[in-house]
Design a protein around this motif. Structure first.
Motif, PDB file in Angstrom:
ATOM      1  N   ASP A  51      55.876 145.500  51.642  1.00 18.11           N
ATOM      2  CA  ASP A  51      54.504 145.116  51.969  1.00 18.11           C
ATOM      3  C   ASP A  51      54.402 144.091  53.095  1.00 18.11           C
ATOM      4  O   ASP A  51      53.351 143.946  53.706  1.00 18.11           O
ATOM      5  CB  ASP A  51      53.776 144.604  50.723  1.00 18.11           C
ATOM      6  CG  ASP A  51      54.508 143.453  50.052  1.00 18.11           C
ATOM      7  OD1 ASP A  51      55.708 143.276  50.330  1.00 18.11           O
ATOM      8  OD2 ASP A  51      53.889 142.741  49.237  1.00 18.11           O
ATOM      9  N   SER A  52      55.477 143.369  53.395  1.00 17.34           N
ATOM     10  CA  SER A  52      55.427 142.383  54.489  1.00 17.34           C
ATOM     11  C   SER A  52      56.784 142.284  55.163  1.00 17.34           C
ATOM     12  O   SER A  52      57.759 141.825  54.580  1.00 17.34           O
ATOM     13  CB  SER A  52      55.021 141.009  53.957  1.00 17.34           C
ATOM     14  OG  SER A  52      56.005 140.531  53.075  1.00 17.34           O
ATOM     15  N   LEU A  53      56.838 142.710  56.397  1.00 14.24           N
ATOM     16  CA  LEU A  53      58.080 142.622  57.182  1.00 14.24           C
ATOM     17  C   LEU A  53      58.065 141.306  57.950  1.00 14.24           C
ATOM     18  O   LEU A  53      57.660 141.240  59.098  1.00 14.24           O
ATOM     19  CB  LEU A  53      58.192 143.816  58.131  1.00 14.24           C
ATOM     20  CG  LEU A  53      58.163 145.192  57.480  1.00 14.24           C
ATOM     21  CD1 LEU A  53      58.112 146.277  58.525  1.00 14.24           C
ATOM     22  CD2 LEU A  53      59.356 145.373  56.574  1.00 14.24           C
ATOM     23  N   VAL A  54      58.507 140.244  57.300  1.00 10.41           N
ATOM     24  CA  VAL A  54      58.400 138.900  57.869  1.00 10.41           C
ATOM     25  C   VAL A  54      59.516 138.615  58.869  1.00 10.41           C
ATOM     26  O   VAL A  54      59.302 137.914  59.849  1.00 10.41           O
ATOM     27  CB  VAL A  54      58.458 137.835  56.750  1.00 10.41           C
ATOM     28  CG1 VAL A  54      57.875 136.528  57.221  1.00 10.41           C
ATOM     29  CG2 VAL A  54      57.762 138.300  55.508  1.00 10.41           C
ATOM     30  N   ASN A  55      60.685 139.143  58.636  1.00 11.19           N
ATOM     31  CA  ASN A  55      61.835 138.877  59.486  1.00 11.19           C
ATOM     32  C   ASN A  55      61.792 139.833  60.675  1.00 11.19           C
ATOM     33  O   ASN A  55      61.807 141.053  60.497  1.00 11.19           O
ATOM     34  CB  ASN A  55      63.126 139.080  58.704  1.00 11.19           C
ATOM     35  CG  ASN A  55      63.141 138.258  57.441  1.00 11.19           C
ATOM     36  OD1 ASN A  55      63.141 137.037  57.495  1.00 11.19           O
ATOM     37  ND2 ASN A  55      63.124 138.918  56.294  1.00 11.19           N
ATOM     38  N   LYS A  56      61.788 139.276  61.896  1.00  8.69           N
ATOM     39  CA  LYS A  56      61.642 140.104  63.095  1.00  8.69           C
ATOM     40  C   LYS A  56      62.490 139.563  64.230  1.00  8.69           C
ATOM     41  O   LYS A  56      62.653 138.358  64.373  1.00  8.69           O
ATOM     42  CB  LYS A  56      60.183 140.122  63.565  1.00  8.69           C
ATOM     43  CG  LYS A  56      59.217 140.683  62.574  1.00  8.69           C
ATOM     44  CD  LYS A  56      57.807 140.590  63.076  1.00  8.69           C
ATOM     45  CE  LYS A  56      56.856 141.104  62.000  1.00  8.69           C
ATOM     46  NZ  LYS A  56      55.481 141.093  62.432  1.00  8.69           N
ATOM     47  N   VAL A  67      62.928 134.248  57.331  1.00  6.78           N
ATOM     48  CA  VAL A  67      62.730 133.357  56.197  1.00  6.78           C
ATOM     49  C   VAL A  67      64.101 132.855  55.780  1.00  6.78           C
ATOM     50  O   VAL A  67      65.000 133.654  55.498  1.00  6.78           O
ATOM     51  CB  VAL A  67      62.031 134.093  55.034  1.00  6.78           C
ATOM     52  CG1 VAL A  67      61.892 133.179  53.835  1.00  6.78           C
ATOM     53  CG2 VAL A  67      60.687 134.628  55.466  1.00  6.78           C
ATOM     54  N   ASP A  68      64.282 131.522  55.767  1.00  9.55           N
ATOM     55  CA  ASP A  68      65.586 130.968  55.405  1.00  9.55           C
ATOM     56  C   ASP A  68      65.730 130.852  53.889  1.00  9.55           C
ATOM     57  O   ASP A  68      64.881 131.321  53.130  1.00  9.55           O
ATOM     58  CB  ASP A  68      65.825 129.632  56.111  1.00  9.55           C
ATOM     59  CG  ASP A  68      64.859 128.553  55.666  1.00  9.55           C
ATOM     60  OD1 ASP A  68      64.012 128.817  54.798  1.00  9.55           O
ATOM     61  OD2 ASP A  68      64.961 127.430  56.202  1.00  9.55           O
ATOM     62  N   ARG A  69      66.795 130.248  53.462  1.00  8.96           N
ATOM     63  CA  ARG A  69      67.101 130.148  52.027  1.00  8.96           C
ATOM     64  C   ARG A  69      66.103 129.294  51.261  1.00  8.96           C
ATOM     65  O   ARG A  69      65.986 129.394  50.055  1.00  8.96           O
ATOM     66  CB  ARG A  69      68.507 129.594  51.829  1.00  8.96           C
ATOM     67  CG  ARG A  69      69.551 130.557  52.311  1.00  8.96           C
ATOM     68  CD  ARG A  69      70.931 130.037  52.097  1.00  8.96           C
ATOM     69  NE  ARG A  69      71.885 131.014  52.606  1.00  8.96           N
ATOM     70  CZ  ARG A  69      73.105 130.735  52.934  1.00  8.96           C
ATOM     71  NH1 ARG A  69      73.563 129.502  52.806  1.00  8.96           N
ATOM     72  NH2 ARG A  69      73.902 131.671  53.387  1.00  8.96           N
ATOM     73  N   ARG A  70      65.384 128.414  51.959  1.00 14.62           N
ATOM     74  CA  ARG A  70      64.396 127.555  51.308  1.00 14.62           C
ATOM     75  C   ARG A  70      62.990 128.154  51.381  1.00 14.62           C
ATOM     76  O   ARG A  70      62.010 127.459  51.212  1.00 14.62           O
ATOM     77  CB  ARG A  70      64.415 126.167  51.951  1.00 14.62           C
ATOM     78  CG  ARG A  70      65.726 125.422  51.665  1.00 14.62           C
ATOM     79  CD  ARG A  70      65.747 124.140  52.412  1.00 14.62           C
ATOM     80  NE  ARG A  70      66.097 124.481  53.814  1.00 14.62           N
ATOM     81  CZ  ARG A  70      66.160 123.629  54.798  1.00 14.62           C
ATOM     82  NH1 ARG A  70      65.876 122.375  54.606  1.00 14.62           N
ATOM     83  NH2 ARG A  70      66.502 124.016  56.005  1.00 14.62           N
ATOM     84  N   ASP A  71      62.900 129.431  51.666  1.00 14.34           N
ATOM     85  CA  ASP A  71      61.635 130.168  51.769  1.00 14.34           C
ATOM     86  C   ASP A  71      60.680 129.597  52.803  1.00 14.34           C
ATOM     87  O   ASP A  71      59.466 129.633  52.633  1.00 14.34           O
ATOM     88  CB  ASP A  71      60.927 130.252  50.407  1.00 14.34           C
ATOM     89  CG  ASP A  71      61.623 131.210  49.459  1.00 14.34           C
ATOM     90  OD1 ASP A  71      62.327 132.111  49.959  1.00 14.34           O
ATOM     91  OD2 ASP A  71      61.460 131.063  48.239  1.00 14.34           O
ATOM     92  N   SER A  72      61.225 129.063  53.867  1.00 13.65           N
ATOM     93  CA  SER A  72      60.370 128.605  54.958  1.00 13.65           C
ATOM     94  C   SER A  72      60.601 129.518  56.167  1.00 13.65           C
ATOM     95  O   SER A  72      61.704 129.989  56.408  1.00 13.65           O
ATOM     96  CB  SER A  72      60.656 127.150  55.316  1.00 13.65           C
ATOM     97  OG  SER A  72      62.003 126.989  55.687  1.00 13.65           O
TER      98      SER A  72
END
Length: 168
Positions: A51-56, A67-72
């Protein structure tokens, strides 16, 4: 006819025309190859939950977000070198990326919640481009799945290496 004359006749009538034909045939194939690195323009990778392709990443603009390991969400400008892009182009060719189906989607008809990660890989050239949509839960030929995962791993590794070069 002497033995030497027979060999010369054989070379002139069989071997020489065969070699000329091979040079002509393969020369035309290489010249007309649809995915040549000399025509390469850009490569892009998008991935994340369906539903969301955040990593580009886009090699043309150099825009990279993940998105890193700390969800930022981390945004940066990252350029791959021409050697990195050549390596990825050759890796894609070795894995048969140009023959991959364009959609390799997971089966969502089972009614369960789809926890699949979707990857969109695109290589753009002057005349053509190849775009593959791959879900991590795709059920199909195991060799195709392995080839997709290998290419994704190589792209991510190249991005990680470029990011480390940027930090130094």
């Amino acid at each position: 006819m002497s033995d030497r004359t027979k060999k010369i006749f054989f070379a002139l009538t069989i071997i020489v025309p065969f070699l000329l034909y091979c040079f002509y045939y393969y020369g035309m194939m290489i010249k007309n190859a649809p995915y040549r690195y000399s025509d390469f323009q850009s490569m892009s990778l998008e991935y994340g939950p369906v539903d969301s392709l955040v990593n580009k990443y886009n090699s043309k603009t150099g825009d990279y977000q993940y998105v890193d390991r700390r969800d930022s969400l981390v945004k940066m400008h990252l350029r791959l070198t021409s050697d990195d892009l050549l390596y990825l182009h050759r890796k894609a060719a070795d894995l048969g990326f140009w023959d991959f189906p364009t959609k390799e989607l997971a089966d969502t008809s089972k009614g369960g919640k789809n926890k699949s990660i979707r990857y969109i890989i695109e290589f753009k050239y002057k005349q053509k481009s190849k775009r593959v949509v791959f879900d991590s839960e795709y059920v199909g030929d195991i060799r195709l799945i392995d080839a997709n995962k290998t290419l994704i791993k190589e792209i991510k590794q190249s991005l990680l290496t470029a990011e480390e070069r940027l930090k130094k």
